[in-house]
Design an enzyme around this catalytic site. Sequence first.
Site, PDB file in Angstrom:
ATOM      1  N   ARG A 199     -11.138  -8.271   9.802  1.00 40.94           N
ATOM      2  CA  ARG A 199     -10.641  -9.501   9.175  1.00 40.94           C
ATOM      3  C   ARG A 199     -10.089 -10.466  10.230  1.00 40.94           C
ATOM      4  O   ARG A 199     -10.327 -11.681  10.152  1.00 40.94           O
ATOM      5  CB  ARG A 199      -9.556  -9.157   8.153  1.00 40.94           C
ATOM      6  CG  ARG A 199     -10.098  -8.455   6.918  1.00 40.94           C
ATOM      7  CD  ARG A 199      -8.980  -7.909   6.044  1.00 40.94           C
ATOM      8  NE  ARG A 199      -9.512  -7.391   4.779  1.00 40.94           N
ATOM      9  CZ  ARG A 199      -8.907  -6.460   4.048  1.00 40.94           C
ATOM     10  NH1 ARG A 199      -7.752  -5.950   4.454  1.00 40.94           N
ATOM     11  NH2 ARG A 199      -9.450  -6.046   2.910  1.00 40.94           N
TER      12      ARG A 199
ATOM     13  N   ARG B 226       0.819  -1.203   0.000  1.00 43.70           N
ATOM     14  CA  ARG B 226       0.000   0.000   0.000  1.00 43.70           C
ATOM     15  C   ARG B 226       0.862   1.266   0.000  1.00 43.70           C
ATOM     16  O   ARG B 226       0.482   2.290  -0.547  1.00 43.70           O
ATOM     17  CB  ARG B 226      -0.907   0.026   1.230  1.00 43.70           C
ATOM     18  CG  ARG B 226      -2.092  -0.922   1.176  1.00 43.70           C
ATOM     19  CD  ARG B 226      -3.011  -0.640   2.358  1.00 43.70           C
ATOM     20  NE  ARG B 226      -4.137  -1.568   2.388  1.00 43.70           N
ATOM     21  CZ  ARG B 226      -4.114  -2.727   3.032  1.00 43.70           C
ATOM     22  NH1 ARG B 226      -3.019  -3.088   3.666  1.00 43.70           N
ATOM     23  NH2 ARG B 226      -5.165  -3.507   3.031  1.00 43.70           N
TER      24      ARG B 226
ATOM     25  N   ASN C 204      -5.559   5.628   0.907  1.00 39.63           N
ATOM     26  CA  ASN C 204      -4.278   4.970   1.155  1.00 39.63           C
ATOM     27  C   ASN C 204      -3.108   5.746   0.553  1.00 39.63           C
ATOM     28  O   ASN C 204      -3.315   6.502  -0.393  1.00 39.63           O
ATOM     29  CB  ASN C 204      -4.305   3.549   0.584  1.00 39.63           C
ATOM     30  CG  ASN C 204      -5.018   2.585   1.497  1.00 39.63           C
ATOM     31  OD1 ASN C 204      -4.878   2.637   2.702  1.00 39.63           O
ATOM     32  ND2 ASN C 204      -5.808   1.685   0.908  1.00 39.63           N
TER      33      ASN C 204
ATOM     34  N   HIS D 274      -1.945   0.424   8.772  1.00 42.29           N
ATOM     35  CA  HIS D 274      -2.939  -0.165   7.882  1.00 42.29           C
ATOM     36  C   HIS D 274      -2.175  -0.641   6.652  1.00 42.29           C
ATOM     37  O   HIS D 274      -1.974   0.087   5.686  1.00 42.29           O
ATOM     38  CB  HIS D 274      -3.998   0.860   7.472  1.00 42.29           C
ATOM     39  CG  HIS D 274      -4.947   0.340   6.421  1.00 42.29           C
ATOM     40  ND1 HIS D 274      -5.674  -0.822   6.572  1.00 42.29           N
ATOM     41  CD2 HIS D 274      -5.274   0.821   5.192  1.00 42.29           C
ATOM     42  CE1 HIS D 274      -6.421  -1.024   5.496  1.00 42.29           C
ATOM     43  NE2 HIS D 274      -6.183  -0.048   4.640  1.00 42.29           N
TER      44      HIS D 274
ATOM     45  N   THR E   5     -10.816  -3.549  -3.259  1.00 45.37           N
ATOM     46  CA  THR E   5     -11.506  -3.887  -2.019  1.00 45.37           C
ATOM     47  C   THR E   5     -12.343  -2.680  -1.624  1.00 45.37           C
ATOM     48  O   THR E   5     -11.867  -1.548  -1.672  1.00 45.37           O
ATOM     49  CB  THR E   5     -10.514  -4.205  -0.876  1.00 45.37           C
ATOM     50  OG1 THR E   5      -9.709  -3.052  -0.620  1.00 45.37           O
ATOM     51  CG2 THR E   5      -9.610  -5.362  -1.242  1.00 45.37           C
TER      52      THR E   5
END
Length: 315
Positions: free
Chosen positions: A154, A91, A123, A178, A231
């Site tokens: 998750r 990311r 992001n 993240h 996502t």
Amino acid sequence: MKIHKLAIIGLGHVGSEVLSKAVSTNIAAEIACVDIKNNVAFGEALDMAHSISSPINHNLKVYSGGFDVVKDADVIICAAGGSILPGETERLALAHRNVKVITDVMTEVTKYNRDAIFIMISNPLDVTTYLAATKFDWPKNRLFGTGTTLETLRFRYVLSQHFKVNPQDINGYMLGEHGNSAFPAWSTVSIGGIRLNDLGKYFPEVSLDHESIKKQVVKSAYDVNDAKGWTNTGIAAGAIRLAQAVFFDEKAVVPVSMSLDGEYGLSDVSLSLPSVVGVNGVEKRLALPLPDDELEALHFSANSIKAVLKDTNLI
């Protein structure tokens, strides 16, 4: 009487799903949509407005406009900028692409509103959150990122598959970045009040491989991204959960990303710790006592983020 208003910036795959969940949960009476592509914001808002005629929805006001529509928003959710591409595994590679985007967004937003609770999704989340929170004089604690909210969802889902219990009844957090250096804080895990070390007494059939589960949680983002191209569902659910905590002053304990002010000896970085979120934003940071291995993982995560902050001249 003041009605609740939500503004969504960026109506791509993530922002449009945020809009869908915002309407389905009746989170605000008024929802304004903003996108650099005016036709995209217009189309998403109009499409959603048509759905209001269905009895499954309440009669909410949904519309699009320029950045001026954020001026009286109570909560702003930002999903602007590009997303990680299929095949990418980092990311943080997005940093140079999205730092400029978020700089432009914040320059516009701050012309009209500095009082809203601002929730960042874009992001690399911890980098964009640090940029927005430290470079634009936004009131402290009123701007934070979704952080490891999604990793935590998750993590609890994966654990629920092992223990065969409702994931909503599992407590436990993923913390840190993240992204790839997020880590499960096993010291926070419990089910029905039973701490991790005692779970074997009640679930003797369950054997947990901690390292394998960590890899599974982090990898799951790429599993989804590589399969469908993006996502959006999980992160939208996480963002709306945070917005609910604000709108309803829930004092919810959730892992969100904020700039650290010396917690664990860390500063000049944003990452996720459990935090109390209510109508005033992050009302308390819970710097939990972490065992040595988790403290080491937290510092590793912080250093990973700091490397990108330095590379993008943010620190």
